[in-house]
Design an enzyme around this catalytic site. Sequence first.
Site, PDB file in Angstrom:
ATOM      1  N   LYS A 197       0.838  -1.209   0.000  1.00 39.64           N
ATOM      2  CA  LYS A 197       0.000   0.000   0.000  1.00 39.64           C
ATOM      3  C   LYS A 197       0.871   1.256   0.000  1.00 39.64           C
ATOM      4  O   LYS A 197       0.619   2.207  -0.735  1.00 39.64           O
ATOM      5  CB  LYS A 197      -0.947  -0.024   1.212  1.00 39.64           C
ATOM      6  CG  LYS A 197      -2.050  -1.071   1.060  1.00 39.64           C
ATOM      7  CD  LYS A 197      -2.887  -1.282   2.317  1.00 39.64           C
ATOM      8  CE  LYS A 197      -3.874  -2.433   2.087  1.00 39.64           C
ATOM      9  NZ  LYS A 197      -4.742  -2.733   3.241  1.00 39.64           N
TER      10      LYS A 197
ATOM     11  N   GLN B   2      -4.713  -1.519   9.314  1.00 41.06           N
ATOM     12  CA  GLN B   2      -4.634  -2.837   8.687  1.00 41.06           C
ATOM     13  C   GLN B   2      -5.310  -3.877   9.581  1.00 41.06           C
ATOM     14  O   GLN B   2      -5.039  -3.948  10.775  1.00 41.06           O
ATOM     15  CB  GLN B   2      -3.164  -3.207   8.419  1.00 41.06           C
ATOM     16  CG  GLN B   2      -2.983  -4.500   7.628  1.00 41.06           C
ATOM     17  CD  GLN B   2      -3.590  -4.442   6.226  1.00 41.06           C
ATOM     18  OE1 GLN B   2      -3.671  -3.389   5.606  1.00 41.06           O
ATOM     19  NE2 GLN B   2      -4.048  -5.581   5.723  1.00 41.06           N
TER      20      GLN B   2
ATOM     21  N   ASP C  53     -11.116   2.949   3.682  1.00 42.38           N
ATOM     22  CA  ASP C  53     -11.436   1.521   3.573  1.00 42.38           C
ATOM     23  C   ASP C  53     -12.950   1.299   3.467  1.00 42.38           C
ATOM     24  O   ASP C  53     -13.389   0.190   3.149  1.00 42.38           O
ATOM     25  CB  ASP C  53     -10.915   0.773   4.808  1.00 42.38           C
ATOM     26  CG  ASP C  53      -9.640  -0.010   4.516  1.00 42.38           C
ATOM     27  OD1 ASP C  53      -9.478  -0.461   3.370  1.00 42.38           O
ATOM     28  OD2 ASP C  53      -8.833  -0.183   5.440  1.00 42.38           O
TER      29      ASP C  53
HETATM   30  N1  GUN Z   1      -7.137  -6.810   5.726  1.00 36.38           N
HETATM   31  C1  GUN Z   1      -7.530  -7.542   4.659  1.00 36.38           C
HETATM   32  N2  GUN Z   1      -8.068  -6.739   3.712  1.00 36.38           N
HETATM   33  C2  GUN Z   1      -8.017  -5.487   4.190  1.00 36.38           C
HETATM   34  C3  GUN Z   1      -8.410  -4.221   3.670  1.00 36.38           C
HETATM   35  O1  GUN Z   1      -8.944  -4.076   2.574  1.00 36.38           O
HETATM   36  N3  GUN Z   1      -8.154  -3.156   4.468  1.00 36.38           N
HETATM   37  C4  GUN Z   1      -7.602  -3.283   5.702  1.00 36.38           C
HETATM   38  N4  GUN Z   1      -7.423  -2.173   6.418  1.00 36.38           N
HETATM   39  N5  GUN Z   1      -7.225  -4.428   6.211  1.00 36.38           N
HETATM   40  C5  GUN Z   1      -7.433  -5.525   5.468  1.00 36.38           C
END
Ligand code: GUN
Length: 282
Positions: free
Chosen positions: A51, A95, A118
């Site tokens: 990311k 996350q 998100d």
């Molecule tokens: N863990 C698995 N997929 C995601 C996501 O799209 N965003 C976040 N913040 N954590 C995750």
Amino acid sequence: MLIYGKEVAAKTLEKIMAMTADFESKYSRKPTLAVIIVGEDPASQTYVRNKINGCKQVGFNSLSYEYPDGTAQEEIENRIKSLAKDETVDGILVQLPLPKGYDEEKILSNIPDSKDVDGFNASNIGCLCLGRPRTVSCTPLGVMSMLESTGVDLNGKNAVVLGRSNTVGKPMAMLLLNANCTVTVCHSKTRNLADFTKNADILIVAIGKPKFVTADMIKEGAIVIDVGINRVDGKLCGDVDFESVEPKTSFISPVPGGVGPMTISMLLYNTLMSAIARENER
Ligand code: GUN
């Protein structure tokens, strides 16, 4: 035919790069994403690294906060509260999953709607359910973009979603419903699972079980999108047994190279949209 998320994502990234350059020349700053990770889970660390690299690639600023497992819940919440007030921050991402013992919902509730890139908070999920989406979770949004790339008309199709997580399954079902599919959500307590999957024109699999979906569960000509990322004997594989399933499908996404790259491009898209909306509200 294969749906390579990497190729679909590349087109989105190009658009984001051009829009980011415009944004910077107009507002004399870069869109900024803050990423918080708690604990040392290697898969989560990889996702976060990807990311942050994505931010660099399109010309965003990124801020990264890494906390060891055991950090007080309050310390993480205070960090989010300060990022929420920080005018230079457009998006805040925690996350998931958090290590055991943390109150995930309470932590996420500190992220204001305008910075919830998100799309995990209650009001963004609520808007999606009401059929007027604002910020939508990145992975389901990426899957929709992959489905669109096939050119297949989704109206009236039977769509089956395997998995009911808040991050993928539930928002995925809502997006498909909003696209006029007839949607069934299956999960670990579903009886006679294959009776549902064999009727699926579109099958989205997000359960985290390596090669769980086999050819006998597939309708001839189905579109199959595999959201799973599992590591087996050091190799990545999806939730779908690709070798046996692929010949029965009209379109299928591989793992790796399928949904993964889409999630990041959608996160960057959401961050840019948040940055633009915040500037327009000033
Ligand atoms: N863990 C698995 N997929 C995601 C996501 O799209 N965003 C976040 N913040 N954590 C995750």
